[in-house]
Write an enzyme that holds these catalytic residues in place. Structure first.
Site, short mmCIF file in Angstrom:
data_model
loop_
_atom_site.label_atom_id
_atom_site.label_comp_id
_atom_site.label_asym_id
_atom_site.label_seq_id
_atom_site.Cartn_x
_atom_site.Cartn_y
_atom_site.Cartn_z
N HIS A 22 31.58 60.97 35.73
CA HIS A 22 31.03 60.60 34.46
C HIS A 22 31.81 60.04 33.47
O HIS A 22 33.59 60.58 33.47
CB HIS A 22 29.49 60.87 33.90
CG HIS A 22 29.36 60.90 33.19
ND1 HIS A 22 28.28 61.02 31.96
CD2 HIS A 22 28.76 59.51 32.96
CE1 HIS A 22 27.44 60.50 30.91
NE2 HIS A 22 28.25 59.03 31.83
N ASP A 57 40.86 39.49 39.51
CA ASP A 57 41.37 37.90 40.10
C ASP A 57 43.26 38.67 40.58
O ASP A 57 43.53 39.41 40.33
CB ASP A 57 41.23 36.87 39.67
CG ASP A 57 42.36 37.32 38.15
OD1 ASP A 57 43.67 37.73 38.25
OD2 ASP A 57 41.62 36.07 36.98
N TYR A 106 40.00 34.48 34.02
CA TYR A 106 39.47 35.56 33.74
C TYR A 106 38.54 36.38 34.25
O TYR A 106 37.32 37.31 33.79
CB TYR A 106 38.65 36.02 32.47
CG TYR A 106 39.88 34.97 31.10
CD1 TYR A 106 40.57 35.65 30.67
CD2 TYR A 106 40.05 33.40 30.68
CE1 TYR A 106 41.24 35.37 29.73
CE2 TYR A 106 41.33 33.24 30.01
CZ TYR A 106 42.03 33.52 29.17
OH TYR A 106 43.19 33.96 28.79
N ASN A 126 38.18 39.36 36.32
CA ASN A 126 38.33 40.91 36.08
C ASN A 126 37.56 41.26 34.86
O ASN A 126 36.84 41.19 34.29
CB ASN A 126 40.06 41.37 34.90
CG ASN A 126 40.63 40.17 35.96
OD1 ASN A 126 41.45 40.41 36.72
ND2 ASN A 126 40.65 38.94 34.90
#
EC number: 5.4.99.62
Length: 131
Positions: A20, A28, A120, A122
């Site tokens: 958890h 990328d 971006y 990611n």
């Protein structure tokens, strides 16, 4: 042989070891990965595998309670943001500057490198619990 869709042994191991609030990043081909963070490199060619293919596969195995994305995805890659939201419509999103996201990779169990070549693309996945 495993019956689930995740057959990459390194990814299976990392996901199985997560608890958890633990974090896993998928990104990328150009995302810099800090020294000491395990990099699972799946990239074989431009776009192969795609970010969305890998994310979809990981979500078959990992319970995710929150995702982290670069603030810049809103303007620089809105189509990818739309795809992520469609795949995970109920998952809360925290946006942060891309520079902060790169630093937060230090808190991830591993980084999965895809062949994605769009800006971006990611994500950091925060593990939830299944009970």
């Amino acid at each position: 042989m495993k019956k689930t869709k995740m057959i990459n042994s390194d990814m299976s191991r990392v996901i199985a070891q997560m608890g958890h609030f633990d974090k896993l990043s998928i990104g990328d081909a150009g995302m810099p990965v800090p020294m000491g963070i395990e990099k699972i490199d799946l990239a074989v060619d431009n776009g192969i595998p795609s970010f969305m293919q890998v994310l979809t596969n990981v979500l078959e195995e990992l319970e995710v309670q929150r995702i982290y994305l670069a603030e810049e995805i809103k303007t620089e890659n809105p189509k990818m943001l739309e795809n992520i939201k469609a795949l995970m419509p109920e998952t809360p999103i925290t946006f942060m500057p891309h520079s902060d996201m790169k630093q937060d990779l230090n808190n991830c169990h591993a980084f999965v490198r895809t062949g994605e070549m769009t800006p971006y693309s990611n994500i950091i996945l925060e593990s939830g619990v299944v009970f």
